[in-house]
Design a protein around this motif. Sequence first.
Motif, PDB file in Angstrom:
ATOM      1  N   LEU A 213      10.307   2.120 -13.151  1.00  0.00           N
ATOM      2  CA  LEU A 213      11.038   1.116 -12.379  1.00  0.00           C
ATOM      3  C   LEU A 213      12.522   1.110 -12.740  1.00  0.00           C
ATOM      4  O   LEU A 213      13.384   0.982 -11.860  1.00  0.00           O
ATOM      5  CB  LEU A 213      10.431  -0.264 -12.621  1.00  0.00           C
ATOM      6  N   ILE A 216      14.468   4.277 -11.213  1.00  0.00           N
ATOM      7  CA  ILE A 216      14.707   4.366  -9.769  1.00  0.00           C
ATOM      8  C   ILE A 216      16.193   4.275  -9.403  1.00  0.00           C
ATOM      9  O   ILE A 216      16.689   5.103  -8.631  1.00  0.00           O
ATOM     10  CB  ILE A 216      13.874   3.299  -9.009  1.00  0.00           C
ATOM     11  N   LYS A 227      13.564  -1.917  -1.449  1.00  0.00           N
ATOM     12  CA  LYS A 227      13.069  -2.573  -2.663  1.00  0.00           C
ATOM     13  C   LYS A 227      11.642  -3.056  -2.518  1.00  0.00           C
ATOM     14  O   LYS A 227      10.898  -3.112  -3.492  1.00  0.00           O
ATOM     15  CB  LYS A 227      13.982  -3.749  -3.032  1.00  0.00           C
ATOM     16  N   HIS A 230       9.317  -0.450  -3.815  1.00  0.00           N
ATOM     17  CA  HIS A 230       9.454   0.007  -5.194  1.00  0.00           C
ATOM     18  C   HIS A 230       8.139  -0.085  -5.975  1.00  0.00           C
ATOM     19  O   HIS A 230       7.799   0.821  -6.732  1.00  0.00           O
ATOM     20  CB  HIS A 230      10.548  -0.785  -5.911  1.00  0.00           C
ATOM     21  N   SER A 231       7.422  -1.177  -5.817  1.00  0.00           N
ATOM     22  CA  SER A 231       6.171  -1.339  -6.576  1.00  0.00           C
ATOM     23  C   SER A 231       5.143  -0.286  -6.177  1.00  0.00           C
ATOM     24  O   SER A 231       4.412   0.234  -7.036  1.00  0.00           O
ATOM     25  CB  SER A 231       5.593  -2.741  -6.358  1.00  0.00           C
ATOM     26  N   TYR A 233       5.940   2.687  -4.936  1.00  0.00           N
ATOM     27  CA  TYR A 233       6.456   3.965  -5.446  1.00  0.00           C
ATOM     28  C   TYR A 233       6.109   4.125  -6.920  1.00  0.00           C
ATOM     29  O   TYR A 233       5.675   5.201  -7.351  1.00  0.00           O
ATOM     30  CB  TYR A 233       7.969   4.049  -5.252  1.00  0.00           C
TER      31      TYR A 233
END
Length: 466
Positions: A213, A216, A227, A230-231, A233
């Motif tokens: 995290l 990134i 965003k 993101h979790s 990814y």
Amino acid sequence: MSDFREKLLSNLDKIKPSALHRQYPSKTNDEIEDILFQKYRAELAKKKPPTAAPDQPQPDSQTVDTYRYIPRFHFELPKSADSLAQKLREEARTLFLQKRSKELLDNGEFKLLWSLLEKHHSPPLIGEEQYINYENYCKVGTIAGEKFRRYLTATTFARLLASSGNPGKISVISLFNYTMRKVWLQQTRIGLSLYDYTGQGFLSESDMESYILELIPTFPQLEGLEKSFHSFYVCTTVRKFFFFLDPLRTGRIRIRDVLTCSFLDDLLELRDEEIPKDAQELNWFSAPSALSVYGHYLNLDKDHNGMLSKKELIGYGTGTLTPIFLERVFAECLTYDGEMDYKTYLDFVLALENRGEPQSLHYLFRILDVEHKGYLTAFTLNYFFKGIQEELSAHRAEPINFDDVKDEIFDMVKPEDPTRITLKDLIRCGHGETVVSILIEFHKFWAYENREVMVTSTASDDTHNL
């Protein structure tokens, strides 16, 4: 204990109070008593050798003496309730990592190293490539200073010399790239170690998720990633590390394994400003690849509840995975009320996309091992081949004799026991991907069964094109 007490009391009786106060004028009576206690306790411990088991030989005096010099080699981790010890350990570890980080070369020092290597290279040039001999190599190390000497060692020169095409000299660019690679690995190790809160060289899933995290924002290739994604990814990225580096599902991976695995380079490749489109598609960690994997998951989720049922998962890939195999997937893998979440789906995808890898065969073998015996028998093979036979019937294809398929599988694997196939046999034979594929997926079985016809057809097309 009673002997020790008697020994102490007898020694105390021999000492006169006035003599003690003259020897320790600034001490109180309690302090003098404590000094005597420690003194006689040490004398008693020195005279009393360690006890051995009745059936073991008694240690000699030399062995007993060495016990006093053996250092302590195990220190327990602080308890969760001991916040002070935990804070002390964390602070010490942070200071240690900061010290190691300062020992690494920075950009300015790399520029200095390159200029020194160019200045002291050993002519002549070979093409446009510069080389350096050992004498000039040592000279560069002396001029550069102490910080550089740990990289410019005799061992490094010997390693590069073994692959050099110029006797007695090594390539300047090879040396520079080697040094950069070594510094990069040390930087990565320090970065990973910052998330190893126990300091034991392992990372849990949550540790790895925190690391990814924070990486990134440093990757130009992920700048356009929303965003909100993101979790997902992070989950997609971490699952690959844990699938291949933790096949036994212990919940942690070694930092050493992360550093030596081949796909760490794929992840850090995202630092490049430009990557060809085809390379991005092949890189599991790229934004297009992660979005594609998650997009397929959403497409399979017909009822949009964020989970996949058996009925929905049957549409995966070419849609020819047999229902029997999918039934076993849901029986063996972690599900929630009979449905699969994204993390479990990622393991499933990684296993099927990398069927030749030992970790994937381990995953798939657990599903094929219906009887949980640790090996596959003719019964097991027939259990899964029934799914293929049902597909053959649905496509109105000519039925296949199971005994022929069974014999062919055993001939490919050549197991140590001719009646059963273990995971070790499957990995060792080199045909594990083929064996698994023809048992679980009709499309793969059909391609294998008609491989000779397809080769002949391809050869005919090539001849016609010529």
